[in-house]
Motif scaffolding. Structure first.
Motif, PDB file in Angstrom:
ATOM      1  N   THR A 267       0.171   0.447   5.235  1.00 49.54           N
ATOM      2  CA  THR A 267      -1.138   0.865   4.728  1.00 49.54           C
ATOM      3  C   THR A 267      -1.446   2.278   5.217  1.00 49.54           C
ATOM      4  OG1 THR A 267      -1.906  -1.417   4.736  1.00 49.54           O
ATOM      5  CG2 THR A 267      -3.585   0.305   4.680  1.00 49.54           C
ATOM      6  N   GLY A 268      -1.236   2.493   6.501  1.00 55.15           N
ATOM      7  CA  GLY A 268      -1.338   3.829   7.091  1.00 55.15           C
ATOM      8  C   GLY A 268       0.037   4.283   7.525  1.00 55.15           C
ATOM      9  N   CYS A 269       0.073   5.377   8.267  1.00 59.59           N
ATOM     10  CA  CYS A 269       1.327   5.874   8.822  1.00 59.59           C
ATOM     11  C   CYS A 269       1.117   6.132  10.303  1.00 59.59           C
ATOM     12  CB  CYS A 269       1.766   7.158   8.121  1.00 59.59           C
ATOM     13  SG  CYS A 269       3.019   8.089   9.038  1.00 59.59           S
ATOM     14  N   PHE A 270       2.090   5.703  11.103  1.00 60.12           N
ATOM     15  CA  PHE A 270       1.946   5.809  12.546  1.00 60.12           C
ATOM     16  C   PHE A 270       3.263   6.274  13.146  1.00 60.12           C
ATOM     17  CE2 PHE A 270      -0.775   2.642  10.734  1.00 60.12           C
ATOM     18  CZ  PHE A 270      -2.020   2.923  11.280  1.00 60.12           C
ATOM     19  N   ALA A 271       3.218   7.432  13.782  1.00 54.19           N
ATOM     20  CA  ALA A 271       4.405   7.995  14.421  1.00 54.19           C
ATOM     21  C   ALA A 271       4.236   7.896  15.931  1.00 54.19           C
ATOM     22  CB  ALA A 271       4.594   9.448  14.004  1.00 54.19           C
ATOM     23  N   GLY A 300       0.592   9.434  16.844  1.00 52.09           N
ATOM     24  CA  GLY A 300      -0.241  10.039  15.821  1.00 52.09           C
ATOM     25  C   GLY A 300      -0.508   9.020  14.734  1.00 52.09           C
ATOM     26  N   SER A 301      -1.762   8.926  14.294  1.00 53.01           N
ATOM     27  CA  SER A 301      -2.163   7.892  13.342  1.00 53.01           C
ATOM     28  C   SER A 301      -2.730   8.520  12.075  1.00 53.01           C
ATOM     29  CB  SER A 301      -3.230   6.982  13.963  1.00 53.01           C
ATOM     30  OG  SER A 301      -2.799   6.495  15.214  1.00 53.01           O
ATOM     31  N   ILE A 302      -2.202   8.099  10.932  1.00 50.28           N
ATOM     32  CA  ILE A 302      -2.699   8.502   9.621  1.00 50.28           C
ATOM     33  C   ILE A 302      -3.308   7.275   8.974  1.00 50.28           C
ATOM     34  CG2 ILE A 302      -2.035   9.305   7.319  1.00 50.28           C
ATOM     35  CD1 ILE A 302       0.331  10.748   8.686  1.00 50.28           C
ATOM     36  N   PHE A 303      -4.540   7.362   8.520  1.00 53.01           N
ATOM     37  CA  PHE A 303      -5.229   6.188   8.005  1.00 53.01           C
ATOM     38  C   PHE A 303      -4.740   5.741   6.630  1.00 53.01           C
ATOM     39  CE2 PHE A 303      -9.070   7.774  10.623  1.00 53.01           C
ATOM     40  CZ  PHE A 303      -8.534   7.232  11.768  1.00 53.01           C
ATOM     41  N   ILE A 304      -4.329   6.688   5.804  1.00 49.35           N
ATOM     42  CA  ILE A 304      -3.952   6.360   4.424  1.00 49.35           C
ATOM     43  C   ILE A 304      -2.533   6.834   4.133  1.00 49.35           C
ATOM     44  CG2 ILE A 304      -4.489   6.676   1.984  1.00 49.35           C
ATOM     45  CD1 ILE A 304      -6.606   5.064   3.401  1.00 49.35           C
ATOM     46  N   ALA A 305      -1.613   5.884   3.921  1.00 45.24           N
ATOM     47  CA  ALA A 305      -0.237   6.191   3.499  1.00 45.24           C
ATOM     48  C   ALA A 305       0.059   5.331   2.281  1.00 45.24           C
ATOM     49  CB  ALA A 305       0.740   5.948   4.642  1.00 45.24           C
ATOM     50  N   GLY A 306       0.618   4.126   2.501  1.00 46.92           N
ATOM     51  CA  GLY A 306       0.856   3.233   1.376  1.00 46.92           C
ATOM     52  C   GLY A 306      -0.411   2.866   0.639  1.00 46.92           C
ATOM     53  N   ALA A 307      -1.548   2.961   1.320  1.00 50.49           N
ATOM     54  CA  ALA A 307      -2.826   2.642   0.677  1.00 50.49           C
ATOM     55  C   ALA A 307      -3.128   3.572  -0.491  1.00 50.49           C
ATOM     56  CB  ALA A 307      -3.955   2.708   1.703  1.00 50.49           C
ATOM     57  N   THR A 384       2.506  13.489   7.798  1.00 45.48           N
ATOM     58  CA  THR A 384       3.513  13.240   8.826  1.00 45.48           C
ATOM     59  C   THR A 384       3.864  14.530   9.547  1.00 45.48           C
ATOM     60  OG1 THR A 384       4.437  11.423   7.510  1.00 45.48           O
ATOM     61  CG2 THR A 384       5.812  12.314   9.273  1.00 45.48           C
ATOM     62  N   ARG A 385       3.980  15.606   8.801  1.00 40.33           N
ATOM     63  CA  ARG A 385       4.277  16.886   9.464  1.00 40.33           C
ATOM     64  C   ARG A 385       3.117  17.300  10.365  1.00 40.33           C
ATOM     65  NH1 ARG A 385       6.693  22.697   7.254  1.00 40.33           N
ATOM     66  NH2 ARG A 385       6.182  23.825   9.183  1.00 40.33           N
ATOM     67  N   LEU A 425      10.118  18.095   3.629  1.00 39.70           N
ATOM     68  CA  LEU A 425       8.830  18.683   4.011  1.00 39.70           C
ATOM     69  C   LEU A 425       8.583  18.691   5.518  1.00 39.70           C
ATOM     70  CD1 LEU A 425       6.505  17.389   1.138  1.00 39.70           C
ATOM     71  CD2 LEU A 425       7.579  19.637   1.386  1.00 39.70           C
ATOM     72  N   THR A 426       9.341  17.890   6.275  1.00 41.29           N
ATOM     73  CA  THR A 426       9.203  17.925   7.738  1.00 41.29           C
ATOM     74  C   THR A 426      10.316  18.719   8.405  1.00 41.29           C
ATOM     75  OG1 THR A 426      10.473  15.877   8.059  1.00 41.29           O
ATOM     76  CG2 THR A 426       8.088  15.660   7.747  1.00 41.29           C
ATOM     77  N   GLY A 427      11.449  18.865   7.719  1.00 48.58           N
ATOM     78  CA  GLY A 427      12.578  19.567   8.307  1.00 48.58           C
ATOM     79  C   GLY A 427      13.373  18.725   9.284  1.00 48.58           C
ATOM     80  N   LEU A 428      13.116  17.420   9.340  1.00 51.85           N
ATOM     81  CA  LEU A 428      13.842  16.525  10.235  1.00 51.85           C
ATOM     82  C   LEU A 428      14.798  15.627   9.450  1.00 51.85           C
ATOM     83  CD1 LEU A 428      11.161  15.211  12.769  1.00 51.85           C
ATOM     84  CD2 LEU A 428      12.764  17.100  13.064  1.00 51.85           C
ATOM     85  N   ARG A 429      15.868  15.233  10.093  1.00 52.11           N
ATOM     86  CA  ARG A 429      16.737  14.203   9.529  1.00 52.11           C
ATOM     87  C   ARG A 429      15.969  12.885   9.547  1.00 52.11           C
ATOM     88  NH1 ARG A 429      20.825  13.399  13.499  1.00 52.11           N
ATOM     89  NH2 ARG A 429      19.836  11.440  14.062  1.00 52.11           N
ATOM     90  N   VAL A 430      16.027  12.152   8.447  1.00 55.64           N
ATOM     91  CA  VAL A 430      15.312  10.882   8.324  1.00 55.64           C
ATOM     92  C   VAL A 430      16.322   9.745   8.258  1.00 55.64           C
ATOM     93  CG1 VAL A 430      13.834   9.503   6.811  1.00 55.64           C
ATOM     94  CG2 VAL A 430      13.279  11.915   7.238  1.00 55.64           C
ATOM     95  N   ASP A 431      16.230   8.804   9.192  1.00 57.41           N
ATOM     96  CA  ASP A 431      17.147   7.670   9.262  1.00 57.41           C
ATOM     97  C   ASP A 431      16.419   6.384   8.894  1.00 57.41           C
ATOM     98  OD1 ASP A 431      19.165   9.321  10.071  1.00 57.41           O
ATOM     99  OD2 ASP A 431      19.029   8.817  12.196  1.00 57.41           O
TER     100      ASP A 431
END
Length: 501
Positions: A267-271, A300-307, A384-385, A425-431
């Motif tokens: 629902t949100g995004c949490f890193a 870090g918490s994002i309230f709206i991702a999949g939502a 995320t960035r 968009l983040t410049g990181l490798r995503v696994d």
């Protein structure tokens, strides 16, 4: 290693659904069953859940995945849950006294603003690692104690009530009221628990008017949380692992070493980045939080991702299914300058702006459904960035290893286009791991450690398996240009240019 009981049962109670998963002794998924969770919106910015509905769904899901498998073959139960969502119930009857107030709820925004104005933010951050925000449980509990009828007796005394996050509520019901407890990871999200003393903080309890007697006992995530009543599932199954969803995902992703980072897209995004056994302090408006195993993390918490994808599907009817977002994003024209800021319930880290509201900026006559879908997915990547930029600075200050890769999980990462865009968009490798439901997996691992099915964290780390790796294909100059446009869009939204006074 004991294998006479070769199964683990994980309850994953999330914001939009309740799920149970059955794993074998090698932590391979055997069965899964989920039930959607009704969202209740009593007022603008208010979000609630029916606690009774949550419990009944959890019980039904557990029974569904055990269909044909004797409960006596289950070594242990693990629980993971949406975190800051809070409720109170009557200890004698077990009945909720109000709907659960969801982590997304913003009804206490004015109270949090008053705390900041009164200079309380520094004390709260020093003790809890958190910032005064409606996101956390303390002001929700304060509101419940002040506003719910039936909480006090005729002479004004507080009745025999219990407070809990959703893990506490599930434990209470599974044990028929024998255990009122939560784990350290959920406690660390209440804004009442001291990270250094690892206990409820008397000064904060006084600040929010919370009696110690209503709070659950706090136990380590890998611990004994009682036994499920045999009448519920057919056998007395011990509850041996509990963690909030993001910390459970960290465990499921085997992020055990300082500097390991994962990001969950539900629902949100949490890193979260593991900072080891030292209590961290973010200087970039991120949070400090407890991990399982007496470790800590910067989050870090994002309230709206999949939502936002759900909103496009359910409210705008742009998508017939969430999975269709990948096809539409691929079909979209490259619309530079089109930005979707999904601040439906304000903005989380690193902005912490409860008054921001969503907007789509840069629309032209050529903007269509596909372009809006793509902008929505881009927004999750840009947010995320935002987190990673702040996290990089905190990690560098703490002397931890530089962030080079990002482990991802959650429903959104089944979308290949999204994962590649995230890398670009983040410049990181995503696994992406083979098992993307890592919240349930983490709960199963914790329970399995307690039951002796796994020997150690090293044993668990060896089981992590890569499904696919996404490497950045966008040049840094192009990436930074797009991100600068996003930052400008956020500034305009935070400027409240559309707010009608």
């Amino acid at each position: 290693m004991r294998r006479e009981k070769p199964y683990l049962l994980a309850i994953d109670q999330g914001t939009t659904s309740t799920r149970a998963m059955l794993f074998d002794a090698a932590a391979r998924p055997v069965a899964s069953h989920a039930i959607p969770l009704r969202q209740i919106y009593p007022a603008n910015g208010w979000v609630e859940h029916d606690a009774g509905e949550i419990w009944q769904a959890a019980l039904e899901c557990c029974r569904a995945v055990l269909n044909g498998i004797p409960a006596s073959q289950v070594a242990a139960i693990g629980i993971t849950n949406q975190r800051e969502t809070s409720l109170i119930w009557d200890r004698k009857t077990g009945a909720p006294l109000h709907n659960a107030i969801v982590w997304q709820d913003r009804r206490t925004a004015a109270r949090c603003a008053a705390l900041r104005k009164a200079g309380k933010a520094a004390t709260i951050a020093r003790k809890t690692g958190l910032l005064p925000d409606p996101y956390f449980s303390a002001t929700k509990l304060e509101w419940l104690l002040k506003n719910v009828k039936g909480v006090k007796t005729r002479n004004g005394r507080l009745k025999d009530i219990a407070f809990g996050t959703i893990d506490s509520w599930l434990i209470w019901n599974l044990t028929r009221g024998a255990v009122h407890a939560c784990d350290v990871t959920n406690a660390s999200r209440t804004m009442l628990w001291n990270l250094k003393t690892r206990g409820w903080d008397p000064q904060l309890l006084k600040l929010f008017g919370v009696p110690r007697a209503v709070l659950p006992q706090v136990r380590e995530s890998r611990g004994d949380f009682g036994t499920a009543d045999p009448a519920l599932l057919g056998a007395a199954i011990p509850i041996l692992g509990v963690a909030g969803d993001q910390q459970a995902a960290c465990f499921g992703q085997a992020c055990f070493a300082p500097g390991d980072v994962k990001s969950t897209y539900g629902t949100g995004c949490f890193a979260l980045v593991n900072t080891g056994r030292s209590v961290p302090r973010s200087r970039n408006r991120l949070l400090a939080t407890a991990l399982a195993g007496e470790q800590y993390a910067i989050e870090g918490s994002i309230f709206i991702a999949g939502a936002v994808v759900q909103w496009l599907r359910d409210e705008l009817k742009i998508l017939h299914a969430a999975a269709a977002s990948e096809t539409m994003a691929k079909q979209a024209a490259c619309a530079e300058g089109l930005y979707f800021v999904p601040a439906f319930t304000g903005l989380g880290a690193p902005y912490w702006d409860p008054d921001a509201r969503g907007a789509i900026l840069g629309l032209t006559r050529d903007s269509g459904r596909a372009e809006i879908v793509r902008a929505a997915l881009d927004a999750v990547c840009y947010q995320t960035r935002d987190l990673l930029e702040a996290m990089r600075r905190d990690v560098a200050a703490a002397g931890l290893k530089r962030l080079t890769s990002l482990k991802v999980d959650g429903g959104m990462v089944a979308n290949d286009w999204f994962c590649q865009r995230l890398a670009d968009l983040t410049g990181l490798r995503v696994d992406r791991p083979r098992v993307i439901e890592t919240t349930a997996l983490g709960a199963a691992y914790l329970a399995g450690l307690g039951a002796g099915l796994f020997e150690s964290r090293k044993d668990i780390a060896a089981r992590w398996a890569l499904d696919r790796r996404f490497t950045p294909a966008l040049k840094p100059k192009a990436r930074d240009k797009l991100y600068a446009g996003w930052q400008q869009a956020v500034r305009r939204v935070r400027g409240q240019m559309l707010k009608i006074r």
